[in-house]
Design a protein around this motif. Structure first.
Motif, short mmCIF file in Angstrom:
data_model
loop_
_atom_site.label_atom_id
_atom_site.label_comp_id
_atom_site.label_asym_id
_atom_site.label_seq_id
_atom_site.Cartn_x
_atom_site.Cartn_y
_atom_site.Cartn_z
N HIS A 1 0.82 -1.23 0.00
CA HIS A 1 0.00 0.00 0.00
C HIS A 1 0.84 1.27 0.00
CE1 HIS A 1 -4.01 -1.88 0.64
NE2 HIS A 1 -3.25 -2.87 1.05
N ALA A 2 2.10 1.18 0.45
CA ALA A 2 2.93 2.39 0.44
C ALA A 2 3.39 2.70 -0.99
CB ALA A 2 4.13 2.23 1.36
N ALA A 3 3.27 1.73 -1.89
CA ALA A 3 3.55 2.01 -3.31
C ALA A 3 2.30 2.66 -3.91
CB ALA A 3 3.90 0.74 -4.05
N THR A 4 1.17 1.99 -3.74
CA THR A 4 -0.11 2.59 -4.10
C THR A 4 -1.19 1.76 -3.44
OG1 THR A 4 -1.33 3.66 -5.90
CG2 THR A 4 -0.63 1.40 -6.30
N SER A 5 -2.23 2.42 -2.99
CA SER A 5 -3.29 1.72 -2.24
C SER A 5 -4.57 1.78 -3.06
CB SER A 5 -3.46 2.45 -0.89
OG SER A 5 -4.20 1.66 0.00
N PRO A 6 -5.32 0.66 -3.14
CA PRO A 6 -6.51 0.65 -4.00
C PRO A 6 -7.50 1.76 -3.64
CG PRO A 6 -6.16 -1.50 -2.94
CD PRO A 6 -5.11 -0.58 -2.41
N LEU A 7 -8.24 2.20 -4.64
CA LEU A 7 -9.27 3.23 -4.41
C LEU A 7 -10.25 2.72 -3.36
CD1 LEU A 7 -10.50 4.55 -7.89
CD2 LEU A 7 -9.07 5.74 -6.23
N ARG A 8 -10.57 3.57 -2.39
CA ARG A 8 -11.55 3.17 -1.40
C ARG A 8 -12.96 3.37 -1.98
NH1 ARG A 8 -9.45 4.97 4.45
NH2 ARG A 8 -10.82 3.25 5.02
N PRO A 9 -13.94 2.58 -1.56
CA PRO A 9 -15.27 2.63 -2.19
C PRO A 9 -15.89 4.04 -2.17
CG PRO A 9 -15.14 0.81 -0.61
CD PRO A 9 -13.85 1.55 -0.52
N GLU A 10 -15.73 4.74 -1.04
CA GLU A 10 -16.32 6.10 -0.96
C GLU A 10 -15.65 7.02 -1.97
OE1 GLU A 10 -14.60 4.26 1.23
OE2 GLU A 10 -15.23 4.72 3.26
N VAL A 11 -14.35 6.78 -2.19
CA VAL A 11 -13.58 7.61 -3.11
C VAL A 11 -14.05 7.34 -4.54
CG1 VAL A 11 -11.27 8.06 -4.03
CG2 VAL A 11 -11.59 7.66 -1.58
N LEU A 12 -14.18 6.06 -4.85
CA LEU A 12 -14.60 5.67 -6.20
C LEU A 12 -15.96 6.30 -6.53
CD1 LEU A 12 -13.85 4.01 -8.67
CD2 LEU A 12 -15.00 2.05 -7.62
N ALA A 13 -16.88 6.28 -5.56
CA ALA A 13 -18.22 6.85 -5.78
C ALA A 13 -18.12 8.35 -6.07
CB ALA A 13 -19.10 6.57 -4.57
N ALA A 14 -17.37 9.06 -5.22
CA ALA A 14 -17.27 10.52 -5.41
C ALA A 14 -16.52 10.85 -6.70
CB ALA A 14 -16.53 11.12 -4.21
N TYR A 15 -15.52 10.03 -7.00
CA TYR A 15 -14.68 10.28 -8.18
C TYR A 15 -15.49 10.09 -9.47
CZ TYR A 15 -10.12 10.07 -10.70
OH TYR A 15 -9.04 10.30 -11.50
N THR A 16 -16.20 8.96 -9.55
CA THR A 16 -16.94 8.68 -10.79
C THR A 16 -18.05 9.72 -11.00
OG1 THR A 16 -18.07 6.97 -9.54
CG2 THR A 16 -16.48 6.22 -11.13
N GLU A 17 -18.65 10.16 -9.88
CA GLU A 17 -19.69 11.19 -10.03
C GLU A 17 -19.05 12.49 -10.57
OE1 GLU A 17 -21.98 12.00 -6.46
OE2 GLU A 17 -22.66 13.86 -7.43
N ALA A 18 -17.92 12.86 -9.97
CA ALA A 18 -17.30 14.13 -10.37
C ALA A 18 -16.69 14.06 -11.77
CB ALA A 18 -16.23 14.51 -9.35
N LEU A 19 -16.33 12.85 -12.22
CA LEU A 19 -15.76 12.73 -13.58
C LEU A 19 -16.79 13.12 -14.65
CD1 LEU A 19 -13.65 9.45 -13.30
CD2 LEU A 19 -12.79 11.70 -13.96
N GLN A 20 -18.07 13.15 -14.25
CA GLN A 20 -19.11 13.50 -15.23
C GLN A 20 -19.29 15.01 -15.36
OE1 GLN A 20 -22.61 10.91 -14.54
NE2 GLN A 20 -21.16 9.65 -13.41
N LEU A 21 -18.58 15.76 -14.52
CA LEU A 21 -18.64 17.23 -14.66
C LEU A 21 -18.05 17.62 -16.00
CD1 LEU A 21 -17.34 18.24 -11.12
CD2 LEU A 21 -19.61 18.78 -12.03
N VAL A 22 -18.68 18.58 -16.67
CA VAL A 22 -18.16 18.90 -17.99
C VAL A 22 -17.31 20.18 -18.03
CG1 VAL A 22 -19.89 17.69 -19.36
CG2 VAL A 22 -20.37 20.01 -18.56
N GLY A 23 -17.54 21.07 -17.07
CA GLY A 23 -16.92 22.40 -17.21
C GLY A 23 -15.48 22.47 -16.76
N ASN A 24 -14.78 23.45 -17.35
CA ASN A 24 -13.44 23.79 -16.89
C ASN A 24 -13.60 24.73 -15.70
OD1 ASN A 24 -11.00 25.25 -16.57
ND2 ASN A 24 -10.43 24.82 -18.69
#
Ligand SMILES: Cc1ncc(COP(=O)(O)O)c(C=O)c1O
Length: 369
Positions: A7-30
Protein backbone atom coordinates in the motif's frame (compact mmCIF):
# COMPACT_ATOMS: atom_id res chain seq x y z
CA UNK A 1 -6.42 -14.15 -4.44
CA UNK A 2 -3.34 -11.97 -4.16
CA UNK A 3 -2.23 -10.90 -0.72
CA UNK A 4 -1.49 -7.22 -1.30
CA UNK A 5 1.06 -5.80 1.11
CA UNK A 6 2.31 -2.88 -0.98
CA UNK A 7 0.00 0.00 0.00
CA UNK A 8 2.93 2.39 0.44
CA UNK A 9 3.55 2.01 -3.31
CA UNK A 10 -0.11 2.59 -4.10
CA UNK A 11 -3.29 1.72 -2.24
CA UNK A 12 -6.51 0.65 -4.00
CA UNK A 13 -9.27 3.23 -4.41
CA UNK A 14 -11.55 3.17 -1.40
CA UNK A 15 -15.27 2.63 -2.19
CA UNK A 16 -16.32 6.10 -0.96
CA UNK A 17 -13.58 7.61 -3.11
CA UNK A 18 -14.60 5.67 -6.20
CA UNK A 19 -18.22 6.85 -5.78
CA UNK A 20 -17.27 10.52 -5.41
CA UNK A 21 -14.68 10.28 -8.18
CA UNK A 22 -16.94 8.68 -10.79
CA UNK A 23 -19.69 11.19 -10.03
CA UNK A 24 -17.30 14.13 -10.37
CA UNK A 25 -15.76 12.73 -13.58
CA UNK A 26 -19.11 13.50 -15.23
CA UNK A 27 -18.64 17.23 -14.66
CA UNK A 28 -18.16 18.90 -17.99
CA UNK A 29 -16.92 22.40 -17.21
CA UNK A 30 -13.44 23.79 -16.89
CA UNK A 31 -13.21 25.27 -13.37
CA UNK A 32 -11.83 28.49 -14.85
CA UNK A 33 -14.78 28.99 -17.22
CA UNK A 34 -17.38 31.54 -16.19
CA UNK A 35 -20.49 29.74 -17.50
CA UNK A 36 -22.61 27.60 -15.20
CA UNK A 37 -20.91 24.32 -16.16
CA UNK A 38 -17.53 25.85 -15.36
CA UNK A 39 -18.83 27.22 -12.09
CA UNK A 40 -20.18 23.79 -11.11
CA UNK A 41 -16.70 22.31 -11.64
CA UNK A 42 -15.21 25.25 -9.72
CA UNK A 43 -17.60 24.61 -6.82
CA UNK A 44 -16.47 20.96 -6.68
CA UNK A 45 -12.82 22.00 -6.77
CA UNK A 46 -13.26 24.58 -4.01
CA UNK A 47 -15.27 22.14 -1.91
CA UNK A 48 -12.35 19.70 -2.26
CA UNK A 49 -9.84 22.40 -1.29
CA UNK A 50 -11.82 23.32 1.81
CA UNK A 51 -12.27 19.72 2.91
CA UNK A 52 -8.66 18.75 2.28
CA UNK A 53 -7.47 21.85 4.15
CA UNK A 54 -9.64 20.85 7.13
CA UNK A 55 -7.91 17.46 7.31
CA UNK A 56 -4.41 18.84 6.73
CA UNK A 57 -5.11 21.69 9.19
CA UNK A 58 -4.16 24.51 6.91
CA UNK A 59 -5.87 27.45 5.31
CA UNK A 60 -7.78 26.59 2.14
CA UNK A 61 -5.64 29.10 0.21
CA UNK A 62 -2.55 27.16 1.18
CA UNK A 63 -3.62 24.08 -0.83
CA UNK A 64 -2.09 24.00 -4.32
CA UNK A 65 -3.39 21.02 -6.28
CA UNK A 66 -0.78 19.18 -8.36
CA UNK A 67 -0.37 15.85 -10.15
CA UNK A 68 1.11 14.13 -7.08
CA UNK A 69 4.03 13.81 -4.73
CA UNK A 70 6.75 14.02 -7.34
CA UNK A 71 5.49 17.29 -8.77
CA UNK A 72 4.81 18.76 -5.32
CA UNK A 73 8.33 17.98 -4.13
CA UNK A 74 9.86 19.42 -7.30
CA UNK A 75 7.74 22.57 -7.05
CA UNK A 76 8.70 23.11 -3.42
CA UNK A 77 12.42 22.45 -3.75
CA UNK A 78 13.06 24.19 -7.05
CA UNK A 79 10.54 26.93 -6.21
CA UNK A 80 12.10 27.69 -2.82
CA UNK A 81 15.62 27.49 -4.20
CA UNK A 82 14.80 30.00 -6.93
CA UNK A 83 13.77 32.50 -4.22
CA UNK A 84 16.86 31.78 -2.13
CA UNK A 85 19.23 34.07 -0.41
CA UNK A 86 21.85 31.38 0.21
CA UNK A 87 23.00 28.51 -2.00
CA UNK A 88 23.10 25.63 0.48
CA UNK A 89 20.42 22.93 0.70
CA UNK A 90 20.33 20.77 3.82
CA UNK A 91 18.78 17.34 3.35
CA UNK A 92 19.43 13.64 3.89
CA UNK A 93 20.43 10.83 1.55
CA UNK A 94 17.39 8.80 2.70
CA UNK A 95 14.85 11.06 0.96
CA UNK A 96 12.58 9.75 -1.78
CA UNK A 97 13.97 10.15 -5.29
CA UNK A 98 11.40 12.88 -5.99
CA UNK A 99 13.40 14.99 -3.53
CA UNK A 100 16.88 13.54 -4.06
CA UNK A 101 16.84 13.89 -7.81
CA UNK A 102 15.42 17.43 -7.67
CA UNK A 103 18.23 18.40 -5.30
CA UNK A 104 20.87 16.62 -7.37
CA UNK A 105 19.59 18.53 -10.39
CA UNK A 106 20.05 21.81 -8.48
CA UNK A 107 23.51 20.65 -7.41
CA UNK A 108 24.46 20.43 -11.08
CA UNK A 109 23.10 23.95 -11.48
CA UNK A 110 25.41 25.21 -8.73
CA UNK A 111 23.67 24.47 -5.42
CA UNK A 112 25.75 23.24 -2.53
CA UNK A 113 24.25 20.34 -0.58
CA UNK A 114 24.83 19.27 3.01
CA UNK A 115 23.79 15.63 3.48
CA UNK A 116 22.86 15.09 7.11
CA UNK A 117 23.95 11.85 8.69
CA UNK A 118 21.51 9.51 10.36
CA UNK A 119 21.63 6.76 12.94
CA UNK A 120 21.66 3.07 11.99
CA UNK A 121 17.94 3.16 12.85
CA UNK A 122 17.24 5.91 10.32
CA UNK A 123 16.94 8.90 12.65
CA UNK A 124 18.32 12.24 11.45
CA UNK A 125 21.14 13.80 13.45
CA UNK A 126 19.52 16.93 14.90
CA UNK A 127 22.73 18.00 16.63
CA UNK A 128 24.46 18.07 13.26
CA UNK A 129 21.51 20.01 11.77
CA UNK A 130 21.71 22.53 14.58
CA UNK A 131 25.47 22.91 14.07
CA UNK A 132 25.23 23.43 10.31
CA UNK A 133 22.45 25.98 10.78
CA UNK A 134 24.46 27.83 13.38
CA UNK A 135 27.65 27.88 11.29
CA UNK A 136 26.18 28.40 7.86
CA UNK A 137 22.72 29.97 8.29
CA UNK A 138 23.58 32.84 5.98
CA UNK A 139 24.24 30.37 3.17
CA UNK A 140 21.21 28.14 3.65
CA UNK A 141 18.47 28.28 1.02
CA UNK A 142 16.24 25.59 2.49
CA UNK A 143 16.05 22.44 4.57
CA UNK A 144 14.24 19.44 3.00
CA UNK A 145 13.47 16.46 5.25
CA UNK A 146 10.73 13.90 4.75
CA UNK A 147 8.16 13.47 7.52
CA UNK A 148 7.98 9.67 7.25
CA UNK A 149 10.42 7.51 5.35
CA UNK A 150 8.53 5.45 2.76
CA UNK A 151 10.86 2.44 3.06
CA UNK A 152 11.47 2.13 6.79
CA UNK A 153 8.45 4.02 8.16
CA UNK A 154 10.72 6.09 10.46
CA UNK A 155 9.13 9.37 11.61
CA UNK A 156 11.24 12.55 11.51
CA UNK A 157 10.64 14.95 14.44
CA UNK A 158 9.56 17.74 12.08
CA UNK A 159 8.64 20.18 14.88
CA UNK A 160 12.22 19.97 16.18
CA UNK A 161 13.61 20.54 12.68
CA UNK A 162 11.43 23.59 12.04
CA UNK A 163 12.19 25.02 15.50
CA UNK A 164 15.92 24.93 14.69
CA UNK A 165 15.46 26.47 11.24
CA UNK A 166 13.05 29.13 12.53
CA UNK A 167 15.86 30.72 14.59
CA UNK A 168 17.33 31.88 11.29
CA UNK A 169 14.14 32.26 9.24
CA UNK A 170 15.09 29.34 6.99
CA UNK A 171 12.21 27.64 5.11
CA UNK A 172 11.70 23.91 5.68
CA UNK A 173 10.06 21.64 3.11
CA UNK A 174 8.80 18.22 4.06
CA UNK A 175 7.79 15.35 1.83
CA UNK A 176 4.66 14.31 3.70
CA UNK A 177 3.60 11.65 1.20
CA UNK A 178 4.14 8.65 3.50
CA UNK A 179 3.10 10.58 6.61
CA UNK A 180 -0.24 12.10 5.65
CA UNK A 181 -3.08 9.98 7.01
CA UNK A 182 -0.70 7.71 8.92
CA UNK A 183 0.68 10.00 11.60
CA UNK A 184 -0.32 13.40 12.92
CA UNK A 185 0.58 16.01 10.29
CA UNK A 186 -0.94 19.25 11.51
CA UNK A 187 0.41 21.75 8.98
CA UNK A 188 -0.64 24.85 10.93
CA UNK A 189 1.43 23.73 13.93
CA UNK A 190 4.29 22.22 11.96
CA UNK A 191 6.33 25.34 11.25
CA UNK A 192 6.81 24.10 7.68
CA UNK A 193 7.00 26.36 4.66
CA UNK A 194 5.79 23.62 2.32
CA UNK A 195 4.57 20.03 2.53
CA UNK A 196 4.00 17.55 -0.32
CA UNK A 197 1.06 15.11 -0.20
CA UNK A 198 -0.44 12.67 -2.67
CA UNK A 199 -3.80 10.88 -2.95
CA UNK A 200 -2.84 7.38 -4.06
CA UNK A 201 -1.17 6.34 -0.81
CA UNK A 202 -4.50 6.82 0.98
CA UNK A 203 -6.91 5.12 -1.37
CA UNK A 204 -7.30 8.13 -3.66
CA UNK A 205 -6.53 8.23 -7.38
CA UNK A 206 -3.02 8.21 -8.85
CA UNK A 207 -2.17 11.53 -10.47
CA UNK A 208 -3.62 13.86 -7.84
CA UNK A 209 -1.67 15.52 -5.08
CA UNK A 210 -1.08 18.85 -3.46
CA UNK A 211 1.66 21.10 -2.25
CA UNK A 212 0.71 22.92 0.93
CA UNK A 213 2.35 26.34 0.79
CA UNK A 214 2.20 28.47 3.93
CA UNK A 215 0.95 31.99 3.37
CA UNK A 216 4.31 33.43 4.35
CA UNK A 217 6.15 31.43 1.67
CA UNK A 218 7.10 32.65 -1.77
CA UNK A 219 7.78 30.15 -4.51
CA UNK A 220 8.72 30.34 -8.16
CA UNK A 221 6.41 28.07 -10.21
CA UNK A 222 7.66 25.18 -12.33
CA UNK A 223 5.00 25.66 -15.00
CA UNK A 224 3.96 28.85 -16.67
CA UNK A 225 0.58 29.15 -18.30
CA UNK A 226 -2.94 30.03 -17.24
CA UNK A 227 -2.09 31.31 -13.77
CA UNK A 228 -4.18 28.70 -11.94
CA UNK A 229 -3.62 27.75 -8.28
CA UNK A 230 -2.35 31.15 -7.11
CA UNK A 231 -0.18 31.19 -10.24
CA UNK A 232 1.91 28.41 -8.67
CA UNK A 233 0.64 25.57 -10.82
CA UNK A 234 -0.58 26.44 -14.28
CA UNK A 235 -2.83 23.95 -16.04
CA UNK A 236 -6.55 23.13 -16.04
CA UNK A 237 -7.49 21.97 -12.57
CA UNK A 238 -8.68 18.40 -12.03
CA UNK A 239 -11.86 18.89 -10.01
CA UNK A 240 -12.70 15.16 -9.96
CA UNK A 241 -9.23 14.19 -8.77
CA UNK A 242 -9.34 16.91 -6.13
CA UNK A 243 -12.69 15.80 -4.67
CA UNK A 244 -11.56 12.17 -4.72
CA UNK A 245 -8.41 13.20 -2.82
CA UNK A 246 -10.49 15.10 -0.26
CA UNK A 247 -12.78 12.10 0.31
CA UNK A 248 -9.77 9.76 0.66
CA UNK A 249 -8.19 12.14 3.17
CA UNK A 250 -11.43 12.41 5.17
CA UNK A 251 -11.87 8.64 5.37
CA UNK A 252 -9.81 7.61 8.38
CA UNK A 253 -7.21 4.88 8.08
CA UNK A 254 -7.70 1.95 10.44
CA UNK A 255 -5.43 1.57 13.46
CA UNK A 256 -2.61 -0.62 12.14
CA UNK A 257 -0.83 -1.20 15.46
CA UNK A 258 -2.12 -4.74 15.98
CA UNK A 259 -1.03 -5.69 12.43
CA UNK A 260 2.35 -4.07 13.06
CA UNK A 261 2.85 -6.12 16.24
CA UNK A 262 1.78 -9.31 14.49
CA UNK A 263 4.11 -8.69 11.54
CA UNK A 264 7.07 -8.03 13.83
CA UNK A 265 6.29 -11.15 15.83
CA UNK A 266 5.92 -13.35 12.73
CA UNK A 267 8.84 -12.03 10.70
CA UNK A 268 11.47 -11.22 13.34
CA UNK A 269 12.72 -14.82 13.68
CA UNK A 270 13.73 -14.66 10.00
CA UNK A 271 14.60 -11.03 9.30
CA UNK A 272 15.71 -7.85 11.04
CA UNK A 273 13.35 -4.86 11.35
CA UNK A 274 15.34 -2.06 9.72
CA UNK A 275 14.09 0.77 11.92
CA UNK A 276 14.94 -1.04 15.16
CA UNK A 277 13.47 0.90 18.06
CA UNK A 278 13.14 4.21 16.17
CA UNK A 279 9.65 5.77 16.16
CA UNK A 280 7.76 4.75 13.03
CA UNK A 281 4.35 4.55 11.43
CA UNK A 282 2.66 1.19 12.02
CA UNK A 283 1.72 0.66 8.37
CA UNK A 284 5.24 0.49 6.89
CA UNK A 285 7.81 -2.09 7.97
CA UNK A 286 10.96 -3.26 6.26
CA UNK A 287 13.12 -6.22 7.11
CA UNK A 288 16.52 -7.40 5.91
CA UNK A 289 17.17 -11.10 5.35
CA UNK A 290 20.91 -11.73 5.55
CA UNK A 291 22.29 -13.47 2.48
CA UNK A 292 19.08 -13.27 0.42
CA UNK A 293 18.38 -10.77 -2.32
CA UNK A 294 15.27 -8.64 -1.81
CA UNK A 295 14.61 -8.78 -5.52
CA UNK A 296 14.63 -12.60 -5.58
CA UNK A 297 12.35 -12.72 -2.54
CA UNK A 298 9.98 -10.28 -4.19
CA UNK A 299 9.72 -12.51 -7.28
CA UNK A 300 9.35 -15.69 -5.22
CA UNK A 301 6.63 -14.10 -3.11
CA UNK A 302 4.93 -12.88 -6.24
CA UNK A 303 4.81 -16.49 -7.47
CA UNK A 304 3.06 -17.30 -4.20
CA UNK A 305 0.63 -14.42 -4.99
CA UNK A 306 1.95 -12.14 -2.27
CA UNK A 307 2.77 -8.58 -3.34
CA UNK A 308 5.50 -6.81 -1.36
CA UNK A 309 8.21 -4.39 -2.37
CA UNK A 310 11.95 -4.31 -2.04
CA UNK A 311 12.79 -0.79 -1.08
CA UNK A 312 10.88 1.75 -3.05
CA UNK A 313 8.69 0.74 -5.98
CA UNK A 314 9.18 4.25 -7.26
CA UNK A 315 12.65 3.42 -8.58
CA UNK A 316 10.85 2.24 -11.74
CA UNK A 317 11.50 -1.47 -11.44
CA UNK A 318 15.26 -1.03 -11.34
CA UNK A 319 16.86 -3.52 -8.93
CA UNK A 320 19.43 -1.89 -6.72
CA UNK A 321 20.43 -1.70 -3.11
CA UNK A 322 18.12 0.53 -1.11
CA UNK A 323 19.62 4.02 -0.97
CA UNK A 324 17.74 4.51 2.31
CA UNK A 325 19.43 1.57 3.99
CA UNK A 326 22.80 2.63 2.55
CA UNK A 327 22.24 6.07 4.11
CA UNK A 328 21.62 4.30 7.43
CA UNK A 329 25.03 2.62 7.13
CA UNK A 330 23.91 -0.83 5.97
CA UNK A 331 26.37 -2.64 3.69
CA UNK A 332 25.59 -3.08 -0.03
CA UNK A 333 24.63 -6.72 0.57
CA UNK A 334 22.42 -5.92 3.54
CA UNK A 335 20.81 -3.02 1.70
CA UNK A 336 20.01 -5.39 -1.19
CA UNK A 337 18.34 -7.91 1.10
CA UNK A 338 15.34 -5.88 2.20
CA UNK A 339 11.66 -6.39 1.79
CA UNK A 340 9.10 -3.74 2.64
CA UNK A 341 5.56 -4.61 3.63
CA UNK A 342 2.90 -1.93 3.96
CA UNK A 343 -0.71 -2.10 5.04
CA UNK A 344 -4.00 -0.62 3.90
CA UNK A 345 -7.61 -0.80 5.04
CA UNK A 346 -8.05 -4.19 3.34
CA UNK A 347 -5.06 -5.82 5.10
CA UNK A 348 -5.90 -8.64 7.51
CA UNK A 349 -4.06 -10.86 9.98
CA UNK A 350 -4.62 -13.71 7.49
CA UNK A 351 -2.56 -11.79 4.93
CA UNK A 352 0.33 -11.65 7.39
CA UNK A 353 -0.07 -15.31 8.26
CA UNK A 354 0.10 -16.16 4.55
CA UNK A 355 3.31 -14.14 4.26
CA UNK A 356 4.79 -15.81 7.35
CA UNK A 357 3.94 -19.22 5.93
CA UNK A 358 5.60 -18.50 2.59
CA UNK A 359 8.67 -16.69 3.92
CA UNK A 360 10.86 -19.53 5.28
CA UNK A 361 11.00 -21.26 1.88
CA UNK A 362 11.31 -17.98 0.02
CA UNK A 363 14.22 -16.83 2.17
CA UNK A 364 15.94 -20.23 1.97
CA UNK A 365 15.58 -20.30 -1.83
CA UNK A 366 16.73 -16.69 -2.19
CA UNK A 367 19.83 -17.46 -0.14
CA UNK A 368 20.79 -20.16 -2.66
CA UNK A 369 20.31 -17.96 -5.74
C1 LIG B 1 7.85 9.46 0.24
C2 LIG B 1 7.37 9.61 -1.17
N1 LIG B 1 7.50 10.80 -1.78
C3 LIG B 1 7.08 11.00 -3.03
C4 LIG B 1 6.49 9.98 -3.77
C5 LIG B 1 6.02 10.27 -5.16
O1 LIG B 1 4.64 10.48 -5.14
P1 LIG B 1 3.80 10.34 -6.50
O2 LIG B 1 3.78 8.89 -6.84
O3 LIG B 1 2.43 10.86 -6.14
O4 LIG B 1 4.46 11.17 -7.52
C6 LIG B 1 6.36 8.71 -3.18
C7 LIG B 1 5.81 7.57 -3.96
O5 LIG B 1 6.18 6.45 -3.71
C8 LIG B 1 6.79 8.52 -1.85
O6 LIG B 1 6.68 7.34 -1.23
Amino acid sequence: MTVYLDHAATSPLRPEVLAAYTEALQLVGNPSAIHSAGQAARATLEDARERLAAVIRCDRNEVIFTSGGTESNNLAIKGLFAKREGNLIITSAAEHHAVLDAIEYLEKEGAEVHWLSMSSEGVIDLVELSGVLEDRHQDVALVALMWVNNETGVITPIAEVTALAAKYGIPVHSDGVAAFGHTETNFANSGLATMAVTAHKLGGPVGTGALIVSRATNLVPLFHGGGQERALRAGTMDAAGAIAFAVAAETPQPDYRALEALAVQLISPLGKLTRGAAPGVPNILSFTFEGGSGESMLFLLDQAEIAVSNGSACTAGVARASHVLLAMGFSQTEASSAIRISFGPQTTAEDLNALAEALPNVVATARKI
